[in-house]
Enzyme design. Structure first.
Site, short mmCIF file in Angstrom:
data_model
loop_
_atom_site.label_atom_id
_atom_site.label_comp_id
_atom_site.label_asym_id
_atom_site.label_seq_id
_atom_site.Cartn_x
_atom_site.Cartn_y
_atom_site.Cartn_z
N CYS A 77 1.03 -1.09 0.10
CA CYS A 77 0.24 0.04 0.13
C CYS A 77 0.90 1.28 0.02
O CYS A 77 1.55 1.62 -1.13
CB CYS A 77 -1.12 0.00 1.27
SG CYS A 77 -2.23 1.06 0.96
N HIS A 175 -3.79 -5.15 -0.14
CA HIS A 175 -3.62 -5.60 0.95
C HIS A 175 -3.73 -7.20 1.07
O HIS A 175 -4.66 -7.80 1.17
CB HIS A 175 -4.36 -5.05 2.14
CG HIS A 175 -4.09 -3.50 2.33
ND1 HIS A 175 -3.14 -3.19 3.45
CD2 HIS A 175 -4.75 -2.67 2.04
CE1 HIS A 175 -3.21 -1.73 3.36
NE2 HIS A 175 -4.10 -1.45 2.55
N GLU A 177 -2.73 -9.03 3.27
CA GLU A 177 -3.05 -9.65 4.71
C GLU A 177 -4.57 -9.43 4.88
O GLU A 177 -5.18 -9.96 5.90
CB GLU A 177 -2.18 -8.85 5.43
CG GLU A 177 -2.73 -7.51 6.07
CD GLU A 177 -2.36 -6.56 4.93
OE1 GLU A 177 -2.66 -5.08 5.28
OE2 GLU A 177 -1.72 -6.57 3.86
#
Length: 193
Positions: A77, A175, A177
């Site tokens: 990001c 992202h 994650e």
């Protein structure tokens, strides 16, 4: 394997740490230059505003260290955006790793782009086992322009680079994650580079 997540004050590092824990790797949060340079792999995260994040990097000397790293580095990001030449957010000079500028979406679309969007034109071992047009989770108002270093693209108002690679440096706008099983696979691929 020693995995370090650079902790320079930009948010959202705990969720990245938990994502690696689920993969069986205990990532260390650190802003210690010796610990970072000794790591096998490095995550350069970031949620926040570009100019204040760059100031934090400069105060710790990390702005000089990061571009000189020789091991695999993954920017996520804002981390990816700071690895570019320049960001329109706060008129910020970046680390200059990726030869591309970061621009702001216009107001013809909802800003920030928030939610799931597809990645395509995948060109790296980072995307091993990931199909074209797989959905990833994004939250951003600024984007890296299309360029030679793009290893994935996404379309939102315009086509932009949603992942970049140059030598040992990788960057993803989305992202991983927060992108479920497929995002987890990308993190695993990074560990296996």
């Amino acid at each position: 394997m020693k995995l370090v997540i650079i902790d320079y004050g930009a948010g959202n590092i705990k969720s990245i740490q938990f994502a690696f824990k689920r993969l069986g790797v205990d990532a260390v949060l650190s802003n210690d230059i010796n610990e970072i340079t000794a790591a096998d792999k490095i995550i350069f995260p970031g949620v926040g505003e570009a100019s204040s994040a760059m100031k934090m990097l400069e105060q710790s000397g990390l702005n000089k260290i990061i571009p000189a790293l020789k091991q695999p580095v993954l920017g996520i990001c804002l981390g990816m955006q700071l690895m570019c030449n320049y960001s329109a957010e706060g008129n910020t000079k970046g680390l200059g790793i990726f030869n591309v500028d970061v621009k702001k979406f216009t107001n013809t679309v909802k800003v920030p782009q928030m939610g799931w969007n597809v990645v395509y034109d995948l060109k790296s071992d980072l995307f091993k086992g990931i199909k074209e047009k797989e959905f990833m989770y994004l939250v951003h108002s600024f984007y890296a322009e299309g360029c030679d270093e793009a290893i994935a693209k996404t379309d939102y108002e315009i086509e932009y680079a949603s992942a970049l690679q140059k030598d040992n440096f990788y960057g993803v706008q989305f992202h991983p994650e927060k992108s479920g099983i497929k995002g987890s696979k990308i993190l695993e691929n990074f560990l296996n580079l």
